[in-house]
Write an enzyme that holds these catalytic residues in place. Structure first.
Site, short mmCIF file in Angstrom:
data_model
loop_
_atom_site.label_atom_id
_atom_site.label_comp_id
_atom_site.label_asym_id
_atom_site.label_seq_id
_atom_site.Cartn_x
_atom_site.Cartn_y
_atom_site.Cartn_z
CG ASP A 12 -1.39 1.32 1.51
OD1 ASP A 12 -2.07 1.70 0.54
OD2 ASP A 12 -1.68 1.68 2.69
CG ASP A 14 -1.66 7.79 0.79
OD1 ASP A 14 -0.85 8.90 1.03
OD2 ASP A 14 -2.64 7.93 -0.28
MG MG Z 1 -2.70 3.31 3.60
#
Ligand code: MG
Length: 258
Positions: A12, A14
């Site tokens: 992932d 962010d």
């Molecule tokens: Mg995230």
């Protein structure tokens, strides 16, 4: 879980690779190690505002070498999702300029809010210029029973210092409150975006690991798609019912296990 038998690692972005303009501690070293050991790596984001080229530029700026083929962004998956299900469509779309450009490139036509009666599909992404006019148009079109699609259901977009911007789910909630309808979702935790990442990695789900900070989007979604999971437990989104295969509080806890 024996990480040494894993061939592909999906990160992932962010809150997991960077938060705002800061790298997450240890992620650069971890990525370097995985690449040195011949593991395939890719980045999977629910981003509804930046495409893979923009995200790649940010990764490189922050000192993370990558290629465009290693970056999967929900904003790029959304136009093809709508096209596969509904064909080239007249769209009432709320979202970023990037989303609008990609929808046009995918053969869809875009309507102004005042033209909501002509819409065939309603699509919502995070929109920094969200207005009451756009909400009214989207709600009226959704209330007519049209296909209702959301790029993702992220509650928040994290930035530095623990602050955040309201995510796509906040805009969806406004439309849902006015209509009682829930959207189809393109991004994590739904399967299509994980399938796209596995295709890019060239690795089956049984030999892939998802590393994310959201139990709901990353861990629950990856688990459902058959991947192994590592949850980076920080200040991230703790909604979700699934237990990750492995929980860490910093990447240093993976040292010696890969
Ligand atoms: Mg995230």
């Amino acid at each position: 879980m024996d990480f040494r038998s894993m061939r592909g690692f999906i990160f992932d972005l962010d809150g997991c690779v960077y938060t705002g303009e800061s790298l997450v501690p240890g992620v650069r070293e971890l990525l370097r190690l995985l690449r040195a050991r011949g593991r395939a790596v890719c980045f999977l984001t629910n981003n509804s505002r930046q495409d893979s080229a923009e995200l790649l530029a940010k990764l490189v700026r922050l000192g993370i070498p990558a290629s465009r083929e290693e970056v999967v962004s929900a904003v790029e998956v959304a136009p093809s999702y709508v096209r596969e299900r509904y064909g080239p469509s007249r769209l009432l779309a709320v979202g970023s300029n990037t989303l609008m450009r990609l929808l046009g490139e995918a053969g869809h036509s875009l309507l102004a809010p005042a033209e909501y009666r002509k819409a065939e599909v309603v699509l919502l992404g995070a929109d920094f210029d969200f207005t009451y006019e756009k909400l009214t148009a989207a709600a009226r079109a959704v209330a007519r029973g049209l296909p209702f699609v959301a790029v993702n259901m992220d509650a928040r977009m994290p930035v530095e210092n623990g602050e955040f911007f309201p995510g796509c789910a906040s805009m969806v909630a406004a439309v849902e409150a006015a209509t009682g309808r829930r959207p189809e979702v393109v991004g994590k935790p739904m399967a299509p975006i994980f399938q796209e990442a596995l295709r890019l990695l060239g690795v089956p789900a049984s030999h892939a690991v998802m590393i994310g900070d959201s139990l709901f989007a990353d861990i629950e979604g990856a688990d459902r798609a058959g991947l192994h999971t590592i949850w980076l437990s920080t200040n991230g989104d703790a909604r979700g019912s699934n237990s990750p295969d492995f929980t860490i509080h910093s990447f240093s806890e993976l040292q010696g296990r890969l």
